[in-house]
Design a protein around this motif. Structure first.
Motif, PDB file in Angstrom:
ATOM      1  N   ASN A 105       0.569  -1.230  -0.231  1.00 41.10           N
ATOM      2  CA  ASN A 105       0.533   0.465   0.056  1.00 41.10           C
ATOM      3  C   ASN A 105       0.947   1.159   0.077  1.00 41.10           C
ATOM      4  O   ASN A 105       0.379   1.990   0.286  1.00 41.10           O
ATOM      5  CB  ASN A 105      -1.202   0.191   1.489  1.00 41.10           C
ATOM      6  CG  ASN A 105      -1.338  -1.499   1.183  1.00 41.10           C
ATOM      7  OD1 ASN A 105      -2.400  -1.522   0.091  1.00 41.10           O
ATOM      8  ND2 ASN A 105      -1.924  -1.973   1.886  1.00 41.10           N
ATOM      9  N   GLY A 106       2.316   1.493  -0.347  1.00 43.04           N
ATOM     10  CA  GLY A 106       3.101   2.636  -0.110  1.00 43.04           C
ATOM     11  C   GLY A 106       2.481   3.286  -1.530  1.00 43.04           C
ATOM     12  O   GLY A 106       1.982   2.480  -2.391  1.00 43.04           O
ATOM     13  N   PRO A 107       3.469   4.093  -1.569  1.00 45.92           N
ATOM     14  CA  PRO A 107       2.996   5.103  -2.350  1.00 45.92           C
ATOM     15  C   PRO A 107       3.484   4.942  -3.940  1.00 45.92           C
ATOM     16  O   PRO A 107       4.727   4.057  -3.988  1.00 45.92           O
ATOM     17  CB  PRO A 107       4.041   6.671  -1.984  1.00 45.92           C
ATOM     18  CG  PRO A 107       5.250   5.917  -1.024  1.00 45.92           C
ATOM     19  CD  PRO A 107       4.523   4.812   0.016  1.00 45.92           C
ATOM     20  N   ARG A 108       2.611   5.407  -4.385  1.00 44.43           N
ATOM     21  CA  ARG A 108       3.260   4.790  -6.002  1.00 44.43           C
ATOM     22  C   ARG A 108       3.554   6.372  -6.443  1.00 44.43           C
ATOM     23  O   ARG A 108       3.815   7.310  -6.390  1.00 44.43           O
ATOM     24  CB  ARG A 108       2.072   4.969  -6.507  1.00 44.43           C
ATOM     25  CG  ARG A 108       0.976   3.708  -6.508  1.00 44.43           C
ATOM     26  CD  ARG A 108       1.610   2.428  -6.833  1.00 44.43           C
ATOM     27  NE  ARG A 108       1.502   0.907  -6.536  1.00 44.43           N
ATOM     28  CZ  ARG A 108       2.147  -0.009  -6.521  1.00 44.43           C
ATOM     29  NH1 ARG A 108       3.239   0.346  -6.319  1.00 44.43           N
ATOM     30  NH2 ARG A 108       1.461  -0.823  -6.077  1.00 44.43           N
ATOM     31  N   PRO A 109       4.816   6.198  -8.136  1.00 39.19           N
ATOM     32  CA  PRO A 109       5.036   7.250  -8.756  1.00 39.19           C
ATOM     33  C   PRO A 109       4.939   8.297  -8.664  1.00 39.19           C
ATOM     34  O   PRO A 109       3.347   7.991  -9.424  1.00 39.19           O
ATOM     35  CB  PRO A 109       6.084   6.911  -9.409  1.00 39.19           C
ATOM     36  CG  PRO A 109       5.077   5.137  -9.462  1.00 39.19           C
ATOM     37  CD  PRO A 109       4.912   5.070  -8.435  1.00 39.19           C
ATOM     38  N   ASP A 110       4.967   9.605  -9.209  1.00 41.45           N
ATOM     39  CA  ASP A 110       3.622  11.056  -9.590  1.00 41.45           C
ATOM     40  C   ASP A 110       4.024  10.505 -11.290  1.00 41.45           C
ATOM     41  O   ASP A 110       3.073  11.541 -11.680  1.00 41.45           O
ATOM     42  CB  ASP A 110       3.716  11.967  -8.986  1.00 41.45           C
ATOM     43  CG  ASP A 110       3.192  11.658  -7.177  1.00 41.45           C
ATOM     44  OD1 ASP A 110       2.097  11.508  -6.768  1.00 41.45           O
ATOM     45  OD2 ASP A 110       4.186  12.276  -7.161  1.00 41.45           O
ATOM     46  N   ALA A 157       3.172   2.195 -14.662  1.00 44.46           N
ATOM     47  CA  ALA A 157       2.445   3.534 -14.212  1.00 44.46           C
ATOM     48  C   ALA A 157       1.057   3.272 -13.117  1.00 44.46           C
ATOM     49  O   ALA A 157      -0.045   2.382 -14.213  1.00 44.46           O
ATOM     50  CB  ALA A 157       2.315   4.300 -15.522  1.00 44.46           C
ATOM     51  N   PRO A 158       0.376   3.934 -12.684  1.00 43.80           N
ATOM     52  CA  PRO A 158      -0.617   4.559 -11.754  1.00 43.80           C
ATOM     53  C   PRO A 158      -1.321   5.155 -12.187  1.00 43.80           C
ATOM     54  O   PRO A 158      -0.977   6.191 -13.492  1.00 43.80           O
ATOM     55  CB  PRO A 158      -0.223   4.754 -10.079  1.00 43.80           C
ATOM     56  CG  PRO A 158       0.879   5.370 -10.108  1.00 43.80           C
ATOM     57  CD  PRO A 158       1.990   4.341 -11.297  1.00 43.80           C
ATOM     58  N   CYS A 161      -0.097   9.054 -14.281  1.00 44.22           N
ATOM     59  CA  CYS A 161       0.965   9.126 -13.180  1.00 44.22           C
ATOM     60  C   CYS A 161       1.135   9.414 -15.342  1.00 44.22           C
ATOM     61  O   CYS A 161       1.358   9.318 -15.820  1.00 44.22           O
ATOM     62  CB  CYS A 161       1.623   7.564 -13.043  1.00 44.22           C
ATOM     63  SG  CYS A 161       3.502   7.890 -13.534  1.00 44.22           S
ATOM     64  N   LEU A 162       2.477   9.926 -15.116  1.00 49.10           N
ATOM     65  CA  LEU A 162       2.974  11.067 -15.672  1.00 49.10           C
ATOM     66  C   LEU A 162       4.603  10.376 -16.676  1.00 49.10           C
ATOM     67  O   LEU A 162       5.249   9.472 -15.660  1.00 49.10           O
ATOM     68  CB  LEU A 162       3.560  12.508 -16.144  1.00 49.10           C
ATOM     69  CG  LEU A 162       2.649  13.566 -15.638  1.00 49.10           C
ATOM     70  CD1 LEU A 162       2.998  15.647 -15.105  1.00 49.10           C
ATOM     71  CD2 LEU A 162       1.465  14.490 -16.839  1.00 49.10           C
ATOM     72  N   ILE A 163       4.549  10.611 -17.872  1.00 46.88           N
ATOM     73  CA  ILE A 163       6.119   9.942 -17.763  1.00 46.88           C
ATOM     74  C   ILE A 163       6.800  10.687 -19.067  1.00 46.88           C
ATOM     75  O   ILE A 163       5.619  10.621 -19.684  1.00 46.88           O
ATOM     76  CB  ILE A 163       4.724   7.693 -19.117  1.00 46.88           C
ATOM     77  CG1 ILE A 163       4.377   7.353 -18.271  1.00 46.88           C
ATOM     78  CG2 ILE A 163       6.240   7.354 -19.497  1.00 46.88           C
ATOM     79  CD1 ILE A 163       3.538   6.504 -18.434  1.00 46.88           C
TER      80      ILE A 163
END
Ligand SMILES: C[S@@+](CC[C@H](N)C(=O)[O-])C[C@H]1O[C@@H](n2cnc3c(N)ncnc32)[C@H](O)[C@@H]1O
Length: 490
Positions: A105-110, A157-158, A161-163
């Motif tokens: 449940n940890g943070p996902r990348p922005d 990517a969630p 999310c920007l890529i």
């Protein structure tokens, strides 16, 4: 990727060919960071799945973001808050089992940023696990390492999310990458697409065509995409990025969406030229085929004609236009060998000895030459055409418009196969223009056969083609400048 030595070792003894290590230039890293932060000023968590020394993450770190990274080699990436020595493709394939840095449940990348490794399909990595990779990332992704990374990053990517990517750009037009293009379009809004100069990584030993791609993972497209075409120099590219000299386009304006095309990305194509893709194609006029691959040219083709080697053979006319002598003589019993030897492949058997036009497949310059009847052809594109149409078509195929259509739009990177050539838009010229082009084709043939220059004839062809199509001056200038430097502009 252009031709490279088998082993390219960087200063610190990393085999670039094995790891695909090429450092992103600082100005590119800074542009990507600025653009991503402009799109989402609240960006906090950044992930680089192949972080290297942290070239791409550095500007984010300087702006106070939290940086995570994976890499198969620990290069002590500068300013990395969390690093794991791991294969990102494994991580992406097993994401349920291996959540980002341990916590489900940890943070996902922005935002995810990457300059994926540029290894080609022959690299052991892909060969050894091809089936698994295809199952997870689709068929075209397993063509090369960078394509696998692009697909894996999108999957990983969630939503939202920007890529930001610096990546090999053969996927923009190569037929084999159609499903990757469609996957990108379906799953991401495309925000920026900039073609980099061909020498961006040359000082590191990589002659590679690359692009910058900014995506936003969302099922909905945004109204516009910011694009810029390939500049000739790095200095010009720096200026384009610094001054934001971008064109703002609708996505539909940069994709080839005709059912005969494959959602190729096209950049900087004028409307008058783009409109030609709605019309007739080369294969509507005559069959455009591939011929014989012998599997061993030394054994089956000879320079001089003899009783055993009697069939004139045309492989790739390359820069020889209008007229070319055969590249050699194919063994007289080639049909029989084709039946007996498995890797001696004869395609389009019924058409193979018919004459027409042979087009170049290798090399950036596209050109065409007459191929007489009762000669055979190699795997380059061959148009089977014996009636009068061959002369005006020969002229058109040698025009600078045709060079631009093939090398500026249809296939910017790889060799031109018959499949690509058959898609060349071939306008319906009025009868006077066709007559002029036919005469010029015959003049070109006679001049080239006699060893004379065809330059003047070629410029008369360009003039006839472009006048007949009513192309405006700026389009004609674009075609002229493309023809002057197709290697760096394609
Ligand atoms: C083109 S370099 C980019 C390095 C750096 N991020 C940059 O932008 O300058 C590609 C990096 O991918 C790493 N790499 C290669 N295969 C990988 C894999 N399967 N998983 C994670 N990293 C990988 C290489 O070690 C190399 O550091």
């Amino acid at each position: 990727m252009g031709r490279r030595p088998k082993l390219v070792v960087s200063e610190d003894a990393i085999d670039r060919r094995e790891t695909g290590y090429y450092s992103t230039p600082q100005f590119v890293a800074e542009f990507l960071a600025e653009r991503l932060r402009e799109l989402r000023p609240s960006l906090k968590r950044i992930l680089d799945p192949c972080i290297g020394r942290g070239e791409l993450t550095r500007p984010f770190k300087a702006a106070g973001c939290h940086v995570s990274g994976y890499d198969i080699i620990d290069m002590s990436a500068v300013g990395c808050d969390e690093f794991e020595r791991a294969d990102f493709l494994d991580i992406a394939m097993n994401r349920q089992a291996l959540p980002l840095f341990g916590d489900t449940n940890g943070p996902r990348p922005d935002a995810i940023i990457a300059n994926p490794p540029y290894n080609c399909h022959e690299v052991n990595y892909i060969r050894d696990r091809k089936a698994q990779l295809i199952e997870h990332f689709g068929k075209s992704s397993a063509l090369n390492m960078y394509a696998l990374f692009v697909r894996a990053i999108i999957d990983f990517a969630p939503s939202g999310c920007l890529i930001g990517l610096v990546t090999h750009d053969s996927f923009l037009t190569a037929t084999g990458h159609q499903d990757l293009r469609e996957y990108i379009i379906k799953n991401c809004a495309i925000r920026n697409l900039h073609l980099c100069p061909t020498n961006l990584f040359l000082d590191q030993g990589a002659d590679v065509r690359t692009c910058l791609l900014v995506l936003e993972k969302t099922g909905e497209q945004r109204d516009t995409v910011l694009v810029s075409n390939r500049p000739q120099t790095i200095a010009e590219f720096q200026r384009i990025l610094r001054e934001r000299q971008f064109e703002s386009c609708n996505l539909s304006k940069i994709l080839l969406l005709n059912p005969r095309d494959g959602s190729e990305f096209t950049i900087g194509v004028p409307n008058d030229v783009r409109a030609l893709f709605d019309g007739r194609r080369l294969s509507d006029i005559a069959p455009c085929i591939t011929g014989i691959s012998t599997g061993d040219d030394k054994k089956y083709i000879r320079e001089a004609e003899s009783a055993e080697f009697q069939v004139p053979f045309y492989k790739n006319p390359a820069s020889r236009r209008f007229f070319a002598a055969p590249d050699g003589y194919l063994c007289t019993n080639f049909q029989e060998i084709g039946r007996k030897v498995p890797n001696f492949m004869i395609r389009n058997k019924s058409l193979i000895l018919q004459g027409g036009i042979a087009c170049s497949s290798m090399g950036v310059k596209f050109g065409a030459t007459i191929r007489p009847e009762n000669t055979a052809c190699g795997v380059n594109p061959n148009i089977i055409i014996e009636h009068d149409d061959k002369w005006w078509l020969l002229s058109f195929l040698n025009s600078r418009l045709c060079l631009y259509l093939t090398r500026g739009i249809i296939i910017r990177a790889n060799m031109i196969t018959a499949g690509y050539a058959s898609r060349i838009p071939t306008p319906e010229f009025d009868s006077a223009t066709k007559e002029t082009l036919a005469l010029l084709g015959q003049e070109g043939f006679a001049a080239a056969k006699g060893g004379a220059s065809v330059d003047l004839i070629k410029s008369r062809i360009d003039d006839a083609v472009e006048t007949s199509l009513g192309l405006p001056r700026e389009v004609r200038e674009l075609l002229a400048s493309f023809e002057r430097d197709p290697i760096r502009l394609s």
